[in-house]
Write a protein that holds these residues in place. Structure first.
Motif, PDB file in Angstrom:
ATOM      1  N   LEU A 179     -76.380  28.317  62.911  1.00 51.59           N
ATOM      2  CA  LEU A 179     -75.438  27.588  63.741  1.00 51.59           C
ATOM      3  C   LEU A 179     -74.497  28.645  64.294  1.00 51.59           C
ATOM      4  CD1 LEU A 179     -74.217  24.902  64.773  1.00 51.59           C
ATOM      5  CD2 LEU A 179     -72.661  25.027  62.818  1.00 51.59           C
ATOM      6  N   VAL A 180     -74.331  28.643  65.610  1.00 52.00           N
ATOM      7  CA  VAL A 180     -73.499  29.656  66.264  1.00 52.00           C
ATOM      8  C   VAL A 180     -72.269  28.983  66.870  1.00 52.00           C
ATOM      9  CG1 VAL A 180     -73.424  31.459  68.040  1.00 52.00           C
ATOM     10  CG2 VAL A 180     -75.558  31.016  66.797  1.00 52.00           C
ATOM     11  N   TYR A 181     -71.126  29.587  66.603  1.00 50.12           N
ATOM     12  CA  TYR A 181     -69.838  29.152  67.156  1.00 50.12           C
ATOM     13  C   TYR A 181     -69.277  30.348  67.911  1.00 50.12           C
ATOM     14  CZ  TYR A 181     -64.816  28.218  67.346  1.00 50.12           C
ATOM     15  OH  TYR A 181     -63.528  28.043  67.763  1.00 50.12           O
ATOM     16  N   GLN A 182     -68.980  30.147  69.189  1.00 51.13           N
ATOM     17  CA  GLN A 182     -68.397  31.222  69.984  1.00 51.13           C
ATOM     18  C   GLN A 182     -67.245  30.654  70.799  1.00 51.13           C
ATOM     19  OE1 GLN A 182     -71.187  33.440  72.336  1.00 51.13           O
ATOM     20  NE2 GLN A 182     -69.664  34.946  72.918  1.00 51.13           N
ATOM     21  N   SER A 183     -66.078  31.295  70.653  1.00 46.08           N
ATOM     22  CA  SER A 183     -64.900  30.803  71.345  1.00 46.08           C
ATOM     23  C   SER A 183     -63.848  31.890  71.449  1.00 46.08           C
ATOM     24  CB  SER A 183     -64.310  29.610  70.587  1.00 46.08           C
ATOM     25  OG  SER A 183     -63.127  29.146  71.224  1.00 46.08           O
ATOM     26  N   ARG A 196     -60.910  31.099  70.950  1.00 47.76           N
ATOM     27  CA  ARG A 196     -59.954  30.644  69.924  1.00 47.76           C
ATOM     28  C   ARG A 196     -60.590  30.835  68.544  1.00 47.76           C
ATOM     29  NH1 ARG A 196     -60.134  26.181  73.408  1.00 47.76           N
ATOM     30  NH2 ARG A 196     -58.435  26.229  74.892  1.00 47.76           N
ATOM     31  N   PRO A 197     -59.865  31.428  67.618  1.00 47.66           N
ATOM     32  CA  PRO A 197     -60.443  31.674  66.287  1.00 47.66           C
ATOM     33  C   PRO A 197     -60.395  30.433  65.399  1.00 47.66           C
ATOM     34  CG  PRO A 197     -58.237  32.599  66.405  1.00 47.66           C
ATOM     35  CD  PRO A 197     -58.547  32.051  67.773  1.00 47.66           C
ATOM     36  N   LEU A 198     -61.233  29.459  65.718  1.00 42.32           N
ATOM     37  CA  LEU A 198     -61.274  28.211  64.958  1.00 42.32           C
ATOM     38  C   LEU A 198     -62.630  28.002  64.279  1.00 42.32           C
ATOM     39  CD1 LEU A 198     -59.350  25.884  67.447  1.00 42.32           C
ATOM     40  CD2 LEU A 198     -58.537  26.776  65.247  1.00 42.32           C
ATOM     41  N   ALA A 199     -63.277  29.102  63.916  1.00 42.86           N
ATOM     42  CA  ALA A 199     -64.584  28.991  63.271  1.00 42.86           C
ATOM     43  C   ALA A 199     -64.506  28.219  61.966  1.00 42.86           C
ATOM     44  CB  ALA A 199     -65.185  30.373  63.037  1.00 42.86           C
ATOM     45  N   ALA A 200     -63.403  28.327  61.230  1.00 43.75           N
ATOM     46  CA  ALA A 200     -63.280  27.595  59.961  1.00 43.75           C
ATOM     47  C   ALA A 200     -63.241  26.085  60.204  1.00 43.75           C
ATOM     48  CB  ALA A 200     -62.050  28.052  59.185  1.00 43.75           C
ATOM     49  N   VAL A 201     -62.602  25.662  61.292  1.00 45.31           N
ATOM     50  CA  VAL A 201     -62.598  24.230  61.638  1.00 45.31           C
ATOM     51  C   VAL A 201     -64.031  23.798  61.970  1.00 45.31           C
ATOM     52  CG1 VAL A 201     -61.760  22.488  63.269  1.00 45.31           C
ATOM     53  CG2 VAL A 201     -60.195  24.271  62.441  1.00 45.31           C
ATOM     54  N   ALA A 202     -64.723  24.603  62.769  1.00 48.80           N
ATOM     55  CA  ALA A 202     -66.112  24.293  63.123  1.00 48.80           C
ATOM     56  C   ALA A 202     -66.996  24.270  61.878  1.00 48.80           C
ATOM     57  CB  ALA A 202     -66.638  25.306  64.133  1.00 48.80           C
ATOM     58  N   GLU A 203     -66.740  25.184  60.953  1.00 49.74           N
ATOM     59  CA  GLU A 203     -67.512  25.226  59.708  1.00 49.74           C
ATOM     60  C   GLU A 203     -67.322  23.938  58.905  1.00 49.74           C
ATOM     61  OE1 GLU A 203     -67.964  27.986  55.693  1.00 49.74           O
ATOM     62  OE2 GLU A 203     -66.382  28.445  57.135  1.00 49.74           O
ATOM     63  N   LYS A 227     -70.931  33.027  56.530  1.00 44.75           N
ATOM     64  CA  LYS A 227     -70.848  33.388  57.951  1.00 44.75           C
ATOM     65  C   LYS A 227     -70.809  34.904  58.125  1.00 44.75           C
ATOM     66  CE  LYS A 227     -65.849  33.356  58.198  1.00 44.75           C
ATOM     67  NZ  LYS A 227     -64.673  32.676  58.656  1.00 44.75           N
ATOM     68  N   PHE A 228     -71.222  35.310  59.309  1.00 50.94           N
ATOM     69  CA  PHE A 228     -70.960  36.685  59.726  1.00 50.94           C
ATOM     70  C   PHE A 228     -70.496  36.643  61.163  1.00 50.94           C
ATOM     71  CE2 PHE A 228     -75.507  35.948  59.934  1.00 50.94           C
ATOM     72  CZ  PHE A 228     -75.901  36.449  61.148  1.00 50.94           C
ATOM     73  N   GLN A 229     -69.609  37.575  61.492  1.00 50.00           N
ATOM     74  CA  GLN A 229     -68.916  37.528  62.768  1.00 50.00           C
ATOM     75  C   GLN A 229     -69.102  38.830  63.527  1.00 50.00           C
ATOM     76  OE1 GLN A 229     -64.969  36.032  62.411  1.00 50.00           O
ATOM     77  NE2 GLN A 229     -64.439  36.428  64.531  1.00 50.00           N
ATOM     78  N   SER A 230     -69.243  38.681  64.835  1.00 53.97           N
ATOM     79  CA  SER A 230     -69.291  39.811  65.749  1.00 53.97           C
ATOM     80  C   SER A 230     -68.453  39.425  66.963  1.00 53.97           C
ATOM     81  CB  SER A 230     -70.732  40.107  66.156  1.00 53.97           C
ATOM     82  OG  SER A 230     -70.759  41.145  67.119  1.00 53.97           O
ATOM     83  N   GLY A 231     -67.266  39.998  67.063  1.00 53.29           N
ATOM     84  CA  GLY A 231     -66.362  39.650  68.156  1.00 53.29           C
ATOM     85  C   GLY A 231     -65.951  38.199  68.046  1.00 53.29           C
ATOM     86  N   ASP A 232     -66.138  37.445  69.139  1.00 53.52           N
ATOM     87  CA  ASP A 232     -65.742  36.039  69.130  1.00 53.52           C
ATOM     88  C   ASP A 232     -66.900  35.105  68.771  1.00 53.52           C
ATOM     89  OD1 ASP A 232     -67.260  36.177  71.455  1.00 53.52           O
ATOM     90  OD2 ASP A 232     -65.722  35.336  72.758  1.00 53.52           O
ATOM     91  N   LYS A 233     -67.998  35.677  68.287  1.00 56.48           N
ATOM     92  CA  LYS A 233     -69.178  34.882  67.902  1.00 56.48           C
ATOM     93  C   LYS A 233     -69.309  34.891  66.382  1.00 56.48           C
ATOM     94  CE  LYS A 233     -73.056  35.142  70.217  1.00 56.48           C
ATOM     95  NZ  LYS A 233     -74.370  35.567  70.744  1.00 56.48           N
TER      96      LYS A 233
END
Length: 179
Positions: A131-135, A137-144, A163-169
Motif C-alpha cells: 500500500l503506497v501513500y504519497q503526499s 503532508r506527513p500524514l502517513a500514520a493517519v493513512a496507516e 513501513k519504509f519511506q523515501s521522500g514523501d512516499k
C-alpha cells in the motif's frame, strides 16, 4: 487541508480526553492558529500539526501513535458519513484502491483546490504487495490507521507491515495475517 479532518479530529480529541483538554489546546494556541474550523472549509496543514502535537503532548502520547488511532476512527466516521462509497465493496484492498482511483478524484471535482494524497496498491504476481501513500503532508500514520482498520473491518487476510519511506512516499508491505 479539508476542514472535515479538523472537525473529526476535534471530536476524536474530545472522545480521548474531554472537551476541557481541547479548549485548553485551542486557548494555548490562540494567535498561532486560525481558530474557527468548519467541515467544509480549507485550512492550513500547519494548524492541524500544531493542534495534533499539543494534544499529543498534553496526553503524554506519541504523536504518531495518536495519529494512527485517529486514522482508525476515521474509517468508521467515513462509513457513517459516506456510506455510498462502501456499498458493494467486497474487500479492504478493493476499497483502498477505490480511494485513489475514485474517491479522491471525486474530492478534486468538488474542491478543485484540494490536493489529496495519492493512495494506491502495488501488485506483484497477481497479489497485493504494497500500500503506497504519497503526499506533501506527513500524514502517513493517519493513512496507516485508516488502512489497517479498513483491512480488519472487511475481514481481509492481510495486514500492513513495517513501513519504509523515501521522500514523501511511504510504502507499507501487505503481509498475510499469521495465525
Amino acid at each position: 487541508m479539508r476542514g472535515i479532518l479538523f472537525t473529526e479530529y476535534f471530536d476524536f480529541a474530545v472522545e480521548k480526553a474531554g472537551e476541557a483538554l481541547l479548549d485548553e489546546v485551542l486557548s494555548d494556541l490562540e494567535g498561532d492558529i486560525t481558530g474557527a474550523y468548519t467541515s467544509v472549509g480549507n485550512y492550513s496543514f500547519s494548524d492541524f500539526a500544531k493542534i495534533h502535537t499539543l494534544v499529543a503532548a498534553k496526553l503524554d502520547a506519541s504523536p504518531e501513535d495518536l495519529a494512527r488511532q485517529f486514522g482508525e476512527l476515521l474509517l468508521f466516521r467515513f462509513k457513517d458519513l459516506f456510506p455510498a462509497y462502501f456499498t458493494g465493496v467486497e474487500s479492504g484492498i478493493v476499497f483502498l484502491e477505490k480511494v485513489g482511483t475514485h474517491i479522491h478524484e471525486e474530492v478534486k471535482k468538488l474542491y478543485p483546490d484540494a490536493r489529496p494524497p495519492e493512495i494506491y496498491v502495488e501488485w506483484q504476481n497477481g497479489a497485493p504487495a504494497f500500500l503506497v501513500y504519497q503526499s506533501h503532508r506527513p500524514l502517513a500514520a493517519v493513512a496507516e490507521g485508516l488502512a489497517s482498520a479498513c483491512l480488519r473491518d472487511f475481514g481481509d487476510s492481510i495486514q500492513l507491515g513495517e513501513k519504509f519511506q523515501s521522500g514523501d512516499k511511504v510504502k507499507f508491505p501487505l503481509e498475510p495475517i499469521s495465525e
